[in-house]
Structures are given as structure tokens and as C-alpha cells.
Scaffold this active site. Sequence first.
Site, PDB file in Angstrom:
ATOM      1  N   ASN A 150       1.045  -1.120   0.005  1.00  0.00           N
ATOM      2  CA  ASN A 150       0.119  -0.157   0.028  1.00  0.00           C
ATOM      3  C   ASN A 150       0.948   1.204   0.235  1.00  0.00           C
ATOM      4  O   ASN A 150       1.433   1.578   1.140  1.00  0.00           O
ATOM      5  CB  ASN A 150      -0.904  -0.022   1.485  1.00  0.00           C
ATOM      6  N   GLU A 151       1.145   1.661  -1.205  1.00  0.00           N
ATOM      7  CA  GLU A 151       2.042   2.955  -1.343  1.00  0.00           C
ATOM      8  C   GLU A 151       1.479   4.228  -1.092  1.00  0.00           C
ATOM      9  O   GLU A 151       0.271   4.072  -0.797  1.00  0.00           O
ATOM     10  CB  GLU A 151       2.426   3.007  -2.878  1.00  0.00           C
ATOM     11  N   PRO A 152       2.130   5.337  -0.993  1.00  0.00           N
ATOM     12  CA  PRO A 152       1.647   6.484  -0.561  1.00  0.00           C
ATOM     13  C   PRO A 152       0.378   6.914  -1.719  1.00  0.00           C
ATOM     14  O   PRO A 152       0.359   6.591  -2.918  1.00  0.00           O
ATOM     15  CB  PRO A 152       2.686   7.591  -0.823  1.00  0.00           C
ATOM     16  N   SER A 154      -2.624   5.362  -0.719  1.00  0.00           N
ATOM     17  CA  SER A 154      -3.297   4.428  -0.333  1.00  0.00           C
ATOM     18  C   SER A 154      -4.361   4.831   0.812  1.00  0.00           C
ATOM     19  O   SER A 154      -3.918   5.597   1.842  1.00  0.00           O
ATOM     20  CB  SER A 154      -2.746   3.190   0.275  1.00  0.00           C
ATOM     21  N   THR A 169      10.303   1.931  -4.125  1.00  0.00           N
ATOM     22  CA  THR A 169      10.291   0.486  -3.784  1.00  0.00           C
ATOM     23  C   THR A 169      10.968  -0.282  -4.872  1.00  0.00           C
ATOM     24  O   THR A 169      11.624  -1.468  -4.624  1.00  0.00           O
ATOM     25  CB  THR A 169       8.586   0.359  -3.795  1.00  0.00           C
TER      26      THR A 169
END
Length: 249
Positions: A150-152, A154, A169
Amino acid sequence: MRNNVKVYSNPDVGSLEVANHIASIIRDKQQKGEQAILGLATGRTPVDVYKELVNMHKNEGLSFKNVVTFNLDEYFPIHAEHELSYSTFMKINLFDHVDILPENTHIPQGNLSFSEIESFCNEYEQKIHQFGGLDFQLLGIGRTGHIGFNEPGSTTNCKTRLVTLNEITREDAINDFNGLANVPTQAITMGVHTIMKAKEIMLLAWTDRKAEIIKKVIDGEVNAEIPGTFLQNHPNVTFVLDHGSSSAL
Ligand code: F6R
């Protein structure tokens, strides 16, 4: 420092503590004749936790027959048999060395066709629900602040889905994949909502490489740009650190 922050002298000591805790959940459930539903992570961070659990299986008779696992995520696209798939990681680090029943292990599938993804993700959520939810979720933290993938950006209500990996990532995976071009651009991940519903969460972080993001995750304002901050609102979360990762707190 917050009372849900535990700082160990080094990752070995911290990993043993976490493994002991997971073993106690498994044994408690065994005594009650119940299954232990564990959410698992991959990456460098939990490797020694799995090593300790394998030791406990081999030397102390810890059985995994009552254990059901759901992994956080898998790269997309990737075949389960690929040497760098998270499916392979789990076999190498844990599943091949303990008596867990293969049908009790669940990992998002990285080789689905696009038309299959949505129903797969819904079923993954449903399965977790059918088992009564996750008793425990093990987490690492990405340098972007991601939990799972869950990246920035989310939000708290997102569930299991296909996501695009942040460039930081992907850069962190360059060595594993032998070049940026080989690093998958997407992944299937449990959502923030899925993770937050776990009854208990332990987030592990080792070394000063994680110090800056750990400071933001634990002391920063809760916000979607650093999804790890959502954990501040979980009723039963522990941040398990070493001297390096806690050095900015
Ligand atoms: C892995 C996962 C990721 C990692 C994170 C840290 O299943 O969901 O969130 O926990 O990227 O990776 P390492 O441990 O390699 O630093």
C-alpha cells in the site's frame, strides 16, 4: 517513547522475541482446539523470525498443523515458481521446513489474467473473513512508508487489489532482480483496511536505513502519504525496532 514501541539491542534478539510471540499464539490456539490465522510478510525484515520458527519446529516440536496463513502481497506479473516470487520466498524461508498443510497457506497469485484479478482479490478477502479474520499480522515497512504494498496515496478503506509500485520501492528491489528493468511494476496486495482489521499487528524494522521512515510512521501526522501512519490508530499494534531503526525517535 510510546509504550507500544519495543527497542531491542539487535535484530536477532528482536526476531527471537517476535518468533516466541507467534509461537505462543499458535500454542494457545492449539490448546483451545482452534486454528491460528496469521498474516505474513516477505522481504529481508522477517527472515530471522521465520528462521527462529523453523528452529522451534525442529528442536521444540512446535507444530504448524493448526496454522493458516495469508501473505500480504505478491509481485505482478510473476509466476509462483519464479525464484523471486513471494511464493518461492515463503517456501524457502518457512513453509518447506515446517508441518504446515499446503492448503492452509494463501498468497496472492501473480500470474492471473487482468480479467481474473478482481474476483481473485474479492475471494482473498472473503477467505480471511471466513476464517474469522487475522489473529496476527506481521509487517515490515517500506522506505515510502508502505505496509504490504500500500504505497503513498492508499486510503484506510482499500482492500486487496492490484497496485502500481512506487519507484523507490522498485529501486529497493534492483539488486534482487538484477536491474530496474526486471523489477515488476505492479503487485497484488492486501489493503490497508484488510491489515487494520487484524486483531494484533507487529511492525518490524531493522537498521538505520529505516530510521527516517520509522520516525514518520510512529510520530508523524496520520496521513495517506505515509500509509504506515494509519497503524497509530490500531488498538493492538507493536513497533519492534533495533537501535538503528529507532535512532531518530
Ligand atoms: C513484503 C511487504 C513489504 C515489505 C517492505 C520492507 O511482503 O509487504 O511491505 O515489508 O517493503 O521490505 P524489507 O523487509 O525487504 O526492507
